[in-house]
Each structure stands twice: as structure tokens, then as C-alpha cells.
Write an enzyme that holds these catalytic residues in place. Sequence first.
Site, short mmCIF file in Angstrom:
data_model
loop_
_atom_site.label_atom_id
_atom_site.label_comp_id
_atom_site.label_asym_id
_atom_site.label_seq_id
_atom_site.Cartn_x
_atom_site.Cartn_y
_atom_site.Cartn_z
N HIS A 114 -9.98 1.56 0.41
CA HIS A 114 -9.80 0.45 1.36
C HIS A 114 -10.82 0.52 2.49
O HIS A 114 -10.49 0.31 3.65
CB HIS A 114 -8.37 0.49 1.92
CG HIS A 114 -7.87 -0.82 2.46
ND1 HIS A 114 -8.40 -1.39 3.60
CD2 HIS A 114 -6.89 -1.65 2.03
CE1 HIS A 114 -7.74 -2.52 3.86
NE2 HIS A 114 -6.83 -2.71 2.91
N GLU A 124 -11.70 -4.30 -2.79
CA GLU A 124 -10.80 -3.27 -3.30
C GLU A 124 -10.53 -3.48 -4.79
O GLU A 124 -9.69 -4.31 -5.16
CB GLU A 124 -9.48 -3.31 -2.52
CG GLU A 124 -9.64 -3.29 -1.01
CD GLU A 124 -8.42 -3.84 -0.30
OE1 GLU A 124 -7.31 -3.33 -0.56
OE2 GLU A 124 -8.57 -4.79 0.50
N HIS A 156 0.81 -1.23 0.00
CA HIS A 156 0.00 0.00 0.00
C HIS A 156 0.84 1.28 0.00
O HIS A 156 0.51 2.26 0.67
CB HIS A 156 -0.93 0.01 1.21
CG HIS A 156 -1.98 -1.05 1.19
ND1 HIS A 156 -2.48 -1.59 0.03
CD2 HIS A 156 -2.64 -1.67 2.22
CE1 HIS A 156 -3.41 -2.50 0.34
NE2 HIS A 156 -3.52 -2.57 1.64
#
Length: 379
Positions: free
Chosen positions: A201, A340, A127
Amino acid sequence: MVSRWLLGVFVLNGVVGAAGAVDARRGEFGTLADGRKVESAELTNSRGMSVRILALGGVIQQLMASDRNGKVADVVLGYATAQQYLDQPQYFGATVGRYANRIAAGKFKLDGKQYQLETNDGPNHLHGGTRGFDKVLWKIDSVSSGSPAKAVLSYVSADGEGGYPGKLEVTATYTLNDKNELAIEYRATTDKPTIVNITNHSYFNLAGEDTPVDVFGHRMTLFASQYTPVNQTLIPTGERRSVAGTAFDFRQPQTIGARIRQGSDDQLHIGRGYDHNYIVDGEPGQLRPAARVEDPQSGRVLELLASAPGVQFYSGNFLDATSVGKSRRVYRQGDGFCLEPQVFPDSPNRSDFPNARLNPGQTYVNTMVLRFSTAPQAS
């Protein structure tokens, strides 16, 4: 039947139509420990649905939706203060990037040059690193009421930030209409070849964030015939495996918890549940059904439409009671689920996966729509 979504209005048989006006307003969501103020934008429609977006991380901090009896509840996990998002990062509601999900060993090559990113998830990069897009202050460019209402955020990621090449200019546009549809569109351009994978997210609990109920009783459909199995560090092996006959088959509605403890499937051991990329059926780049989730008790239904080639389904396996949410509720394993939309994990290292490369002159686009409704009580 709606044929496609186009810049926040609906196109039905070639005719553009707008829903009722939706209210939008700016606000503030407190101050960080270093004194920086965190702006917010809130969109509210006439049916009781609303969303609050923070400049910090582009976070969806609150999402209110009605149940079958008209009772409104917040259906996303999150924190009551801005500083908590930095002190106890869990990616609640966040915009994650530059590269959402994992890159093996934090390494990738572009045009013969190898880049080394931070390894912040065991041996891998996750991420965007410890200061990804979820940790920075975005600029709220505009907030406008209308049919529909819209909030536009932007962020400029400098060349070399997080180890990524190229100056990346990013916008995140949140659009709410009066049909209970929230669209999120991420766009990005670069001045050097780079890699991009940006998504939202949010952790959803359709029973309500403030309830003691986990999501294992939610009934989910995933419009995906294949998924990508992972190795022991959650990096895809490269296989595209059929879901047929496995605990990963959600082509027909199944409760999230029905097979999550199926000990015969090593993929559930590795992920401590579901933490896998599903290959969405249909044509990537086109907005199409990706998932449908229903909470039988409240009747709330979430449908996800996505343009991305894949969607990461995560069943909240690593929530461990260390985070106290907005309603002073301790979040535990399975208290929320994530869907996601994105390119596949580790795509920069696999030529047979969807391309994550972005060149100068191109525009990266990832569009998703969250459609809320209710279902009647089962007889």
C-alpha cells in the site's frame, strides 16, 4: 525485451542473466512505545536507487530514485519514526492483509459457515481490521547482497486472528536489481480453508515526498479496459464497466487530475476521487504491465507489472492534513497515489469475482515489480 521475472533474475529468450551486485544490510529503525525494537532492511544499487523496509508492517519506509538530472529523492510517503505508523495509521508503504481492501459488512462464508470480521471502515471490513498485517512485527528472516539483493520477511497469523480461519504462514520477499527494478512477492499457506488477499500500500509521489507538489499533474496509463463500480460504501456493485468514454479511462496517458473533478460521474463523488479496482488486461497469474506513471517535471517514471487480476487505483482522497511526514510536510489530499495489485474487493462474497479462497496444500502468490526509469524533458 524481458520475457518474464523469475525469483529475482531475468529470463531473456530462455537465458538467465544477472545484473550488477546490489548491497544489502540490516539495521534498526527505533523502538516502539512498548519497548519493542523495530528492525529494518535496506537494499541499495549502484544507480542511486534504494529501498528501506521495516519489520513493522513490512512497510516500505523509504524508496530513493533519481530524476532525469540524476538528483535522488524519496518517492514514497511515510513517517520518520516507527511509533507514528501505529499512532496515525494511514497504511503508508504497508503490507496489508489478511484481506486487502473491503469486505461488505465484514461477513463471508466458507463451506457453509459464516465468519464475522471487524467492521473498521463504516459498515465494512478494511485491510484486515485495526490490527492487520500492517500493525504487527514481522520477522526479518534474511538480508542478502548480490545480483540481485534480497530481504525476506515472515509472519505467522494464528488461527482466528482478526476473525479469519486457519493458521496462515506468510512471507514477503523484496528483491532489488541494478536495473532499478524492485520486485515484491507475497506467499502464504494455511492449515484450514481461508481467504487471502495481500498487497503493498505504498503512496507514491514521483516529484519527491518532500516537495509541495501533489500528484494530479502525474501522467498515468492503466492497462485496463474495465473497472468495478462501487456503491455508497465503496463495495463493488458486481458490474464490470467499460472505461471507454468515462473519467476512468487511462488507456492512453492522462494526468491524474484531468478529470478527477468531473461532476457528472457519480463514482468520483462516492470515492471522493479515484478509489476503484481496475481489471488488468491480460492473463491473471502472469506478470504483465498494469500501469505506467510519469512525473513530467522530474522525469521520473514508475512502471508496475503485476500478476494479480486487479489493481486498486487510489488518488489519496482521504489524506486530510492530520499526518506529518518524514520531511515535516503535512500530507493533504492528492499528495500521493496508490497502485495496489490484488483480487477484487469483496471477492469472498461474489462467486463471479476472482477466487480469494486458499486451501491447505495450496500456496497463495502475489507478485509485483516496480520499475523506475526517467523520461526526457518534453520539447
